[in-house]
Scaffold this active site. Sequence first.
Site, short mmCIF file in Angstrom:
data_model
loop_
_atom_site.label_atom_id
_atom_site.label_comp_id
_atom_site.label_asym_id
_atom_site.label_seq_id
_atom_site.Cartn_x
_atom_site.Cartn_y
_atom_site.Cartn_z
N HIS A 166 36.51 -23.22 -8.57
CA HIS A 166 36.85 -24.66 -8.53
C HIS A 166 37.98 -24.98 -7.56
O HIS A 166 38.23 -26.14 -7.24
CB HIS A 166 37.12 -25.21 -9.94
CG HIS A 166 38.48 -24.95 -10.49
ND1 HIS A 166 38.73 -24.00 -11.46
CD2 HIS A 166 39.68 -25.51 -10.20
CE1 HIS A 166 40.02 -24.01 -11.74
NE2 HIS A 166 40.61 -24.93 -10.99
N ASP B 6 33.13 -19.66 -12.92
CA ASP B 6 34.25 -20.17 -12.11
C ASP B 6 34.97 -18.99 -11.46
O ASP B 6 36.08 -18.62 -11.86
CB ASP B 6 35.19 -20.98 -13.01
CG ASP B 6 36.21 -21.77 -12.21
OD1 ASP B 6 36.09 -21.80 -10.96
OD2 ASP B 6 37.13 -22.35 -12.84
N SER C 241 45.50 -22.15 -11.55
CA SER C 241 44.09 -21.80 -11.41
C SER C 241 43.88 -20.73 -10.36
O SER C 241 44.53 -20.75 -9.31
CB SER C 241 43.29 -23.03 -10.98
OG SER C 241 43.17 -23.89 -12.05
N GLY C 242 42.96 -19.79 -10.66
CA GLY C 242 42.65 -18.73 -9.71
C GLY C 242 43.59 -17.54 -9.85
O GLY C 242 43.35 -16.48 -9.29
C1 4AZ Z 1 44.11 -26.97 -14.01
O1 4AZ Z 1 44.13 -28.19 -13.97
C2 4AZ Z 1 44.31 -26.32 -15.32
N1 4AZ Z 1 45.89 -24.93 -19.83
C3 4AZ Z 1 44.34 -24.94 -15.38
C4 4AZ Z 1 44.54 -24.32 -16.60
C5 4AZ Z 1 44.71 -25.04 -17.73
C6 4AZ Z 1 44.69 -26.43 -17.69
C7 4AZ Z 1 44.50 -27.05 -16.47
C8 4AZ Z 1 44.93 -24.34 -19.03
O2 4AZ Z 1 43.93 -26.31 -13.02
#
Ligand code: 4AZ
Length: 419
Positions: free
Chosen positions: A228, A273, A369-370
């Site tokens: 993503h 993902d 993320s990632g």
């Molecule tokens: C995000 O928006 C995101 N609490 C990543 C992880 C989590 C929430 C949002 C987990 O990339």
Amino acid sequence: MYRPGRVALATRSLNPFVVGIFVVVGIVILGVTIGLLVHFLAFAQKPYLYQSNLRITNVEYTRQLESPTSSEYRALSRTIENLMNETFRASYLARQFKRAYVVRIRQGDQGVIATVLLKFHFTGRVSEASMKNRIEQILRRLQNNAGTMIINVSPENVQLIPPATAEDILIRECGSSPELMTLSFERIIQGTQAGAGDWPWQASLQLNNAHHCGAILISNAWLLTAAHCFRTVRDPRQWSVTFGYLLSSPERRVNVRRIIIHPNYISETHENDIALVELNSEVSFTRNIHRICLPAANENIPVGATVYVTGWGSLQPGGSSVNVLRQGAVQIISNADCNAPESYNGLVTSGMICAGRQGGGTDACQGDSGGPLAMADSRQIWSVWGIVSWGYECGLPNKPGVYTYVPFYRDWITQQTGI
Ligand code: 4AZ
């Protein structure tokens, strides 16, 4: 007006006082010097590292032994380490011996060859030649007391190595932590800000030189991340990767050659993902930049295990990224619990895993993320079990972080990268 009498009186009355001070200062300096000398000559312990290759001729080299995270590799390493620990602890070097650590197992002409690091603390001056001699003597004893294993120690294989060489050996292997580098096995992960080299596989995936996502170094050329992260831009020329725990002054920046997004990634459900990023030029491993291990496809992480999530993500939903890498301890939650009605109500599939804290608190958030969800095994080797993927906001009770479950994609990673 000149008054000689008073000056003479002052000089005479000051003398004993000055002399006294000189005597006291002299005694203190002498005492400190003797103390330091005694300390350094007699009590200061200096670490000495030796490398030794053991040929174990009756253990067959199997495919499982190629991976340091396999149960076979762990079991064989443990057996060898225990044997060496017992032998040295029963020898006259028992007090000086600290630990044995298997750094590598490879195929020999016959059976396997294990490279072992031996750590000693010697006090005062030691003759390197006589120490090497004594260690070899004890290792010869090991040959005769190896239980079911047939071990061959070639004496020319016992070598005193500088700490920097030990470090070089360790950073070539996957998942080596800072505590392994010194064979100290002591790491206290506290607070939330990480230090230099604490998470050497953590990278920042940057879009036009701005932090966008986390990424995980799995070889000199490849990183794992979340699919993503490439929702808006897929052109590798706009992406780069930085290494080092500070976003403001990275240790390395490398351009991206290729982005491989999982063909079955579905943004609406967050399924599959996962993405792979190939670097334009390989990174050389250093103390602060090296790869993490990948668990095998058939491995499982136990529910309740303590794992660590790291990243430069925001401290609350909608916030901005931070400059200093942060770390947090969370626990693995079963998919059944994570799919409970008050939690994610069936949205968590078998390619995902949840981790969080009872009652909320520590969690991944936007910008993480990632990045990795990592765990150390009993030998302090780190593997990546999850990739930060999604969750409802951050740190709320019953809304843990959801991660892409790496073992589920292990074969796909091999197909794409050969790793
Ligand atoms: C995000 O928006 C995101 N609490 C990543 C992880 C989590 C929430 C949002 C987990 O990339």
